[in-house]
Design a protein around this motif. Structure first.
Motif, PDB file in Angstrom:
ATOM      1  N   PHE A  42       0.819  -1.209   0.000  1.00 24.60           N
ATOM      2  CA  PHE A  42       0.000   0.000   0.000  1.00 24.60           C
ATOM      3  C   PHE A  42       0.858   1.266   0.000  1.00 24.60           C
ATOM      4  O   PHE A  42       0.734   2.113  -0.888  1.00 24.60           O
ATOM      5  CB  PHE A  42      -0.936  -0.005   1.214  1.00 24.60           C
ATOM      6  N   TYR A  43       1.722   1.408   1.010  1.00 19.79           N
ATOM      7  CA  TYR A  43       2.526   2.633   1.131  1.00 19.79           C
ATOM      8  C   TYR A  43       3.655   2.683   0.105  1.00 19.79           C
ATOM      9  O   TYR A  43       3.907   3.726  -0.498  1.00 19.79           O
ATOM     10  CB  TYR A  43       3.073   2.787   2.556  1.00 19.79           C
ATOM     11  N   GLY A  44       4.337   1.563  -0.088  1.00 22.47           N
ATOM     12  CA  GLY A  44       5.443   1.531  -1.036  1.00 22.47           C
ATOM     13  C   GLY A  44       4.980   1.449  -2.475  1.00 22.47           C
ATOM     14  O   GLY A  44       5.497   2.154  -3.345  1.00 22.47           O
ATOM     15  N   GLY A  45       3.993   0.599  -2.734  1.00 23.93           N
ATOM     16  CA  GLY A  45       3.516   0.399  -4.099  1.00 23.93           C
ATOM     17  C   GLY A  45       2.521   1.455  -4.545  1.00 23.93           C
ATOM     18  O   GLY A  45       2.807   2.279  -5.415  1.00 23.93           O
ATOM     19  N   CYS A 104       5.741   5.503  -1.691  1.00 22.58           N
ATOM     20  CA  CYS A 104       6.657   5.930  -0.628  1.00 22.58           C
ATOM     21  C   CYS A 104       7.909   5.066  -0.637  1.00 22.58           C
ATOM     22  O   CYS A 104       7.822   3.842  -0.725  1.00 22.58           O
ATOM     23  CB  CYS A 104       5.979   5.809   0.739  1.00 22.58           C
ATOM     24  N   GLU A 105       9.064   5.704  -0.524  1.00 18.38           N
ATOM     25  CA  GLU A 105      10.326   4.969  -0.427  1.00 18.38           C
ATOM     26  C   GLU A 105      10.321   4.150   0.862  1.00 18.38           C
ATOM     27  O   GLU A 105       9.911   4.629   1.922  1.00 18.38           O
ATOM     28  CB  GLU A 105      11.492   5.955  -0.403  1.00 18.38           C
ATOM     29  N   PHE A 144       7.319   9.142   3.901  1.00 15.22           N
ATOM     30  CA  PHE A 144       5.945   9.531   3.608  1.00 15.22           C
ATOM     31  C   PHE A 144       5.917  11.013   3.261  1.00 15.22           C
ATOM     32  O   PHE A 144       5.755  11.859   4.117  1.00 15.22           O
ATOM     33  CB  PHE A 144       5.066   9.228   4.833  1.00 15.22           C
ATOM     34  N   PHE A 145       6.200  11.304   1.994  1.00 11.92           N
ATOM     35  CA  PHE A 145       6.180  12.673   1.498  1.00 11.92           C
ATOM     36  C   PHE A 145       7.099  13.571   2.328  1.00 11.92           C
ATOM     37  O   PHE A 145       6.739  14.668   2.742  1.00 11.92           O
ATOM     38  CB  PHE A 145       4.749  13.204   1.435  1.00 11.92           C
ATOM     39  N   GLY A 172      -2.013  12.123   7.380  1.00 15.37           N
ATOM     40  CA  GLY A 172      -1.899  12.237   5.937  1.00 15.37           C
ATOM     41  C   GLY A 172      -0.830  13.238   5.562  1.00 15.37           C
ATOM     42  O   GLY A 172       0.106  13.471   6.330  1.00 15.37           O
ATOM     43  N   ALA A 173      -1.015  13.833   4.412  1.00 13.01           N
ATOM     44  CA  ALA A 173      -0.028  14.781   3.907  1.00 13.01           C
ATOM     45  C   ALA A 173      -0.730  15.897   3.142  1.00 13.01           C
ATOM     46  O   ALA A 173      -1.814  15.691   2.589  1.00 13.01           O
ATOM     47  CB  ALA A 173       0.972  14.079   2.991  1.00 13.01           C
ATOM     48  N   VAL A 174      -0.089  17.051   3.133  1.00 11.90           N
ATOM     49  CA  VAL A 174      -0.527  18.174   2.312  1.00 11.90           C
ATOM     50  C   VAL A 174       0.365  18.165   1.079  1.00 11.90           C
ATOM     51  O   VAL A 174       1.581  18.288   1.183  1.00 11.90           O
ATOM     52  CB  VAL A 174      -0.417  19.516   3.072  1.00 11.90           C
TER      53      VAL A 174
END
Length: 138
Positions: free
Chosen positions: A20-23, A27-28, A41-42, A74-76
């Motif tokens: 989910f996060y990597g693919g 996200c590295e 994560f960004f 999350g992220a902006v």
């Protein structure tokens, strides 16, 4: 200057979290073991720890007529980056808690936002401000 943050959170398993996060989110992937995994994560560090017994559904609050998960992160993103992610998530038929939409359109603080869950049920919000200088505008 903005400093990156670090967030540690529970997950049910490493593999679905890595996918989910990597693919999906791109996200590295940093260090990992069979019990935890780190992501870039960004520009921020996420540490996901296998602790399924700590996973609970987030309660919600009504915001603008929508049920927003109280516990979320999350992220902006930049405006175009947010729209690209929203399109990608729609293409893979993401089950959104709150579909991508624009809040305060044409007003101070105009922003794009969307909410969805990771494979462990952690709620995420991604948002973007048309004018980033209005992130904290009243």
């Amino acid at each position: 200057m903005t400093s990156p943050f670090h967030l540690a959170f529970p997950i049910k398993d490493i593999e679905s979290t890595r996918e989910f996060y990597g693919g999906l989110l791109g996200c590295e992937i940093g260090r990992s073991t069979d019990k935890w995994i780190d992501f870039n994560f960004f520009g921020n560090q996420l540490s996901a720890h296998v602790k399924p017994e700590e996973l609970v559904a987030a309660h919600t609050n009504a915001v603008d007529g929508k049920n927003v998960p109280v516990r979320h992160f999350g992220a902006v993103l930049e405006w175009d980056q947010w729209h690209g992610l929203a399109d990608k998530l729609k293409e893979v038929s993401t089950d959104f808690i709150i579909e991508p939409y624009i809040r305060f359109e044409g007003e101070v603080g105009e922003q794009a936002t969307m909410f969805f869950l990771d494979p462990s049920g952690n709620a995420l919000e991604f948002k973007s401000f048309r004018d980033p200088s209005q992130m904290f505008a009243k």
